[in-house]
Design a protein around this motif. Structure first.
Motif, mmCIF file in Angstrom:
data_model
loop_
_atom_site.group_PDB
_atom_site.id
_atom_site.type_symbol
_atom_site.label_atom_id
_atom_site.label_comp_id
_atom_site.label_asym_id
_atom_site.label_seq_id
_atom_site.Cartn_x
_atom_site.Cartn_y
_atom_site.Cartn_z
ATOM 1 N N LEU A 18 -14.859 36.844 57.942
ATOM 2 C CA LEU A 18 -13.779 37.137 58.874
ATOM 3 C C LEU A 18 -12.459 36.589 58.343
ATOM 4 O O LEU A 18 -11.438 37.268 58.380
ATOM 5 C CB LEU A 18 -14.071 36.550 60.256
ATOM 6 N N GLY A 19 -12.479 35.379 57.823
ATOM 7 C CA GLY A 19 -11.269 34.782 57.252
ATOM 8 C C GLY A 19 -10.720 35.611 56.114
ATOM 9 O O GLY A 19 -9.513 35.850 56.024
ATOM 10 N N LEU A 20 -11.580 36.092 55.229
ATOM 11 C CA LEU A 20 -11.129 36.933 54.122
ATOM 12 C C LEU A 20 -10.575 38.253 54.633
ATOM 13 O O LEU A 20 -9.581 38.763 54.110
ATOM 14 C CB LEU A 20 -12.274 37.178 53.140
ATOM 15 N N THR A 21 -11.180 38.805 55.659
ATOM 16 C CA THR A 21 -10.675 40.044 56.241
ATOM 17 C C THR A 21 -9.277 39.826 56.789
ATOM 18 O O THR A 21 -8.386 40.644 56.585
ATOM 19 C CB THR A 21 -11.616 40.539 57.364
ATOM 20 N N LEU A 22 -9.055 38.730 57.488
ATOM 21 C CA LEU A 22 -7.730 38.439 58.024
ATOM 22 C C LEU A 22 -6.716 38.240 56.906
ATOM 23 O O LEU A 22 -5.596 38.715 56.982
ATOM 24 C CB LEU A 22 -7.776 37.195 58.923
ATOM 25 N N LEU A 23 -7.104 37.543 55.859
ATOM 26 C CA LEU A 23 -6.180 37.297 54.756
ATOM 27 C C LEU A 23 -5.807 38.575 54.032
ATOM 28 O O LEU A 23 -4.670 38.736 53.600
ATOM 29 C CB LEU A 23 -6.785 36.291 53.764
ATOM 30 N N THR A 24 -6.726 39.495 53.884
ATOM 31 C CA THR A 24 -6.411 40.725 53.180
ATOM 32 C C THR A 24 -5.532 41.637 54.007
ATOM 33 O O THR A 24 -4.967 42.579 53.479
ATOM 34 C CB THR A 24 -7.691 41.494 52.773
ATOM 35 N N SER A 31 2.430 35.527 55.756
ATOM 36 C CA SER A 31 1.672 34.420 55.188
ATOM 37 C C SER A 31 0.588 34.049 56.188
ATOM 38 O O SER A 31 0.896 33.671 57.322
ATOM 39 C CB SER A 31 2.605 33.233 54.941
ATOM 40 N N CYS A 32 -0.683 34.170 55.770
ATOM 41 C CA CYS A 32 -1.785 33.968 56.711
ATOM 42 C C CYS A 32 -2.638 32.755 56.382
ATOM 43 O O CYS A 32 -2.886 32.463 55.220
ATOM 44 C CB CYS A 32 -2.696 35.199 56.721
ATOM 45 N N GLY A 33 -3.099 32.099 57.438
ATOM 46 C CA GLY A 33 -4.144 31.101 57.352
ATOM 47 C C GLY A 33 -5.395 31.747 57.910
ATOM 48 O O GLY A 33 -5.474 32.969 58.015
ATOM 49 N N LEU A 34 -6.364 30.952 58.303
ATOM 50 C CA LEU A 34 -7.600 31.529 58.824
ATOM 51 C C LEU A 34 -7.438 32.172 60.189
ATOM 52 O O LEU A 34 -8.084 33.154 60.495
ATOM 53 C CB LEU A 34 -8.693 30.469 58.889
ATOM 54 N N ASP A 35 -6.564 31.617 61.032
ATOM 55 C CA ASP A 35 -6.467 32.155 62.385
ATOM 56 C C ASP A 35 -5.055 32.497 62.832
ATOM 57 O O ASP A 35 -4.830 32.845 63.980
ATOM 58 C CB ASP A 35 -7.096 31.186 63.387
ATOM 59 N N GLN A 36 -4.076 32.388 61.932
ATOM 60 C CA GLN A 36 -2.697 32.656 62.319
ATOM 61 C C GLN A 36 -1.889 33.133 61.121
ATOM 62 O O GLN A 36 -2.124 32.699 60.005
ATOM 63 C CB GLN A 36 -2.056 31.396 62.886
#
Length: 107
Positions: A18-24, A31-36
């Motif tokens: 999920l974190g990688l999906t958000l970052l991509t 600029s993304c972190g894991l949840d923001q």
């Protein structure tokens, strides 16, 4: 039945995916972190960025308030205001300068 250690590993892998999906889902202006994500949008007509699969577009701004179009919905944000729920995202205004606005966006 899955053992507790395997369940923890599966949960950790799902969270990492999920974190990688958000970052991509982020571009140069995002600029993304894991949840923001922090989003910078130029203060010019039709300036827009895509964040977490949703388009954010600049509409207008003054010193403390901006109007943006997020996922096709126009909202007004004021500095210091709590995040607003729009398009399945929580959006708040981080800053306003003469050149750009900066938004904080999370799921």
């Amino acid at each position: 039945m899955i053992s507790a250690p395997r369940r923890r590993i599966a949960t950790a892998l799902a969270s990492a995916a999920l974190g990688l999906t958000l970052l991509t889902g982020c571009s140069d202006d995002v600029s993304c972190g894991l949840d923001q994500c922090t989003v910078s949008i130029a203060r010019e007509t039709n300036a827009k960025v895509e964040v977490l699969g949703v388009e954010a577009k600049f509409v207008s701004a003054d010193e403390n308030t901006v109007t943006v179009d997020i996922a096709g919905e126009q909202i007004q944000l004021t500095k210091g205001q709590q995040a607003v729920d729009v398009g399945g995202l929580q959006v708040s205004l981080a800053s306003v300068t003469s050149d750009a606005i900066q938004l904080e966006v999370s799921r």
